[in-house]
Write an enzyme that holds these catalytic residues in place. Structure first.
Site, PDB file in Angstrom:
ATOM      1  N   HIS A  17      20.341 -14.784   4.390  1.00 49.33           N
ATOM      2  CA  HIS A  17      21.623 -15.417   4.749  1.00 49.33           C
ATOM      3  C   HIS A  17      22.552 -15.462   3.532  1.00 49.33           C
ATOM      4  O   HIS A  17      23.749 -15.207   3.646  1.00 49.33           O
ATOM      5  CB  HIS A  17      21.418 -16.869   5.213  1.00 49.33           C
ATOM      6  N   LYS A  41      17.606 -22.618  20.464  1.00 43.72           N
ATOM      7  CA  LYS A  41      16.192 -22.638  20.066  1.00 43.72           C
ATOM      8  C   LYS A  41      15.813 -23.972  19.421  1.00 43.72           C
ATOM      9  O   LYS A  41      16.687 -24.727  18.980  1.00 43.72           O
ATOM     10  CB  LYS A  41      15.891 -21.473  19.126  1.00 43.72           C
ATOM     11  N   ARG A  90      19.465  -6.940  11.049  1.00 43.35           N
ATOM     12  CA  ARG A  90      18.222  -6.470  10.448  1.00 43.35           C
ATOM     13  C   ARG A  90      17.730  -5.264  11.243  1.00 43.35           C
ATOM     14  O   ARG A  90      18.099  -4.155  10.967  1.00 43.35           O
ATOM     15  CB  ARG A  90      17.178  -7.590  10.429  1.00 43.35           C
TER      16      ARG A  90
HETATM   17  P1  ADP Z   1      21.104 -17.258  14.943  1.00 42.82           P
HETATM   18  O1  ADP Z   1      20.342 -18.411  15.465  1.00 42.82           O
HETATM   19  O2  ADP Z   1      22.530 -17.234  15.284  1.00 42.82           O
HETATM   20  O3  ADP Z   1      20.469 -15.904  15.147  1.00 42.82           O
HETATM   21  P2  ADP Z   1      20.222 -17.263  12.184  1.00 42.82           P
HETATM   22  O4  ADP Z   1      20.289 -18.478  11.355  1.00 42.82           O
HETATM   23  O5  ADP Z   1      18.885 -16.760  12.548  1.00 42.82           O
HETATM   24  O6  ADP Z   1      21.143 -17.575  13.390  1.00 42.82           O
HETATM   25  O7  ADP Z   1      21.026 -16.100  11.457  1.00 42.82           O
HETATM   26  C1  ADP Z   1      22.414 -16.143  11.291  1.00 42.82           C
HETATM   27  C2  ADP Z   1      22.924 -14.733  11.074  1.00 42.82           C
HETATM   28  O8  ADP Z   1      22.362 -14.194   9.875  1.00 42.82           O
HETATM   29  C3  ADP Z   1      22.549 -13.753  12.192  1.00 42.82           C
HETATM   30  O9  ADP Z   1      23.611 -12.842  12.356  1.00 42.82           O
HETATM   31  C4  ADP Z   1      21.332 -13.053  11.642  1.00 42.82           C
HETATM   32  O10 ADP Z   1      21.178 -11.756  12.188  1.00 42.82           O
HETATM   33  C5  ADP Z   1      21.683 -12.992  10.170  1.00 42.82           C
HETATM   34  N1  ADP Z   1      20.492 -12.888   9.341  1.00 42.82           N
HETATM   35  C6  ADP Z   1      19.428 -13.716   9.307  1.00 42.82           C
HETATM   36  N2  ADP Z   1      18.518 -13.296   8.409  1.00 42.82           N
HETATM   37  C7  ADP Z   1      19.018 -12.159   7.846  1.00 42.82           C
HETATM   38  C8  ADP Z   1      18.548 -11.212   6.872  1.00 42.82           C
HETATM   39  N3  ADP Z   1      17.367 -11.353   6.301  1.00 42.82           N
HETATM   40  N4  ADP Z   1      19.351 -10.178   6.577  1.00 42.82           N
HETATM   41  C9  ADP Z   1      20.546 -10.026   7.200  1.00 42.82           C
HETATM   42  N5  ADP Z   1      21.032 -10.850   8.117  1.00 42.82           N
HETATM   43  C10 ADP Z   1      20.297 -11.909   8.449  1.00 42.82           C
END
Ligand code: ADP
Length: 162
Positions: A17, A41, A90
């Site tokens: 992030h 979630k 990803r």
């Molecule tokens: P959500 O619940 O909206 O999927 P997340 O907190 O899991 O939120 O992630 C927020 C954003 O950051 C999403 O667009 C996700 O794809 C991206 N993201 C999460 N981890 C990574 C990573 N390791 N590399 C690139 N993008 C990421």
């Protein structure tokens, strides 16, 4: 002046992030990181914890601020006067989800654009949910999250990681 919002659950913030936020902050004039207050979630960290951890992790970026929000992401973008929604990609499954959401968001808010950043090599397998699972099972997550996040996760999962 281009304003972007970067929405997510950030439960908790990872280096994946942080990398996306740093790259988006370098490209756009202002970046507002939006923490979903009540994601679909199940979450482990409270909204306040998720916001605080992000604020500390992104403190070095002067054009970034962190807020929580409820409701539609496009409504949050409009309220924030943002032109762009930032997301990270990803693997293929991220693309499919983003593609579907982007089509719907474009209908709901035609003037808000989506900018997807490809994950940095080495972070493609880093997700908050996987790190929680690893930590719960006693594995080390120190490489993938800020030190404060690692400490808090270990505390939440109890004695297993001490
Ligand atoms: P959500 O619940 O909206 O999927 P997340 O907190 O899991 O939120 O992630 C927020 C954003 O950051 C999403 O667009 C996700 O794809 C991206 N993201 C999460 N981890 C990574 C990573 N390791 N590399 C690139 N993008 C990421």
């Amino acid at each position: 002046m281009v304003v972007a919002v970067y929405p997510g659950s950030f439960d908790p913030v990872t280096k994946g992030h942080i990398d996306i936020a740093e790259r988006a902050a370098a490209l756009f004039d202002e970046l507002i990181v939006g923490v979903y207050a009540s994601p679909a979630k199940q979450i482990m960290f409270s909204t306040e914890e998720r916001v605080e951890l992000l604020k500390k992790a992104l403190f070095h970026l002067s054009n970034v601020r962190v807020e929580s929000f409820t409701g539609l992401t496009v409504a949050f973008a409009k309220r924030s006067k943002a032109d762009v929604i930032v997301r990270g990609l990803r693997m293929g499954s991220d693309f499919e989800r983003e593609f579907e959401m982007a089509q719907m968001n474009k209908r709901l808010a035609p003037d808000v654009e989506l900018a997807c950043f490809m994950t940095r090599s080495g972070y493609e397998f880093v997700s908050s949910s996987l790190l929680k699972e690893i930590c719960d099972l006693g594995g080390s997550i120190d490489e993938f999250v800020p030190a404060e996040v690692a400490a808090l996760m270990k505390e939440k999962f109890g004695h297993k990681n001490r």
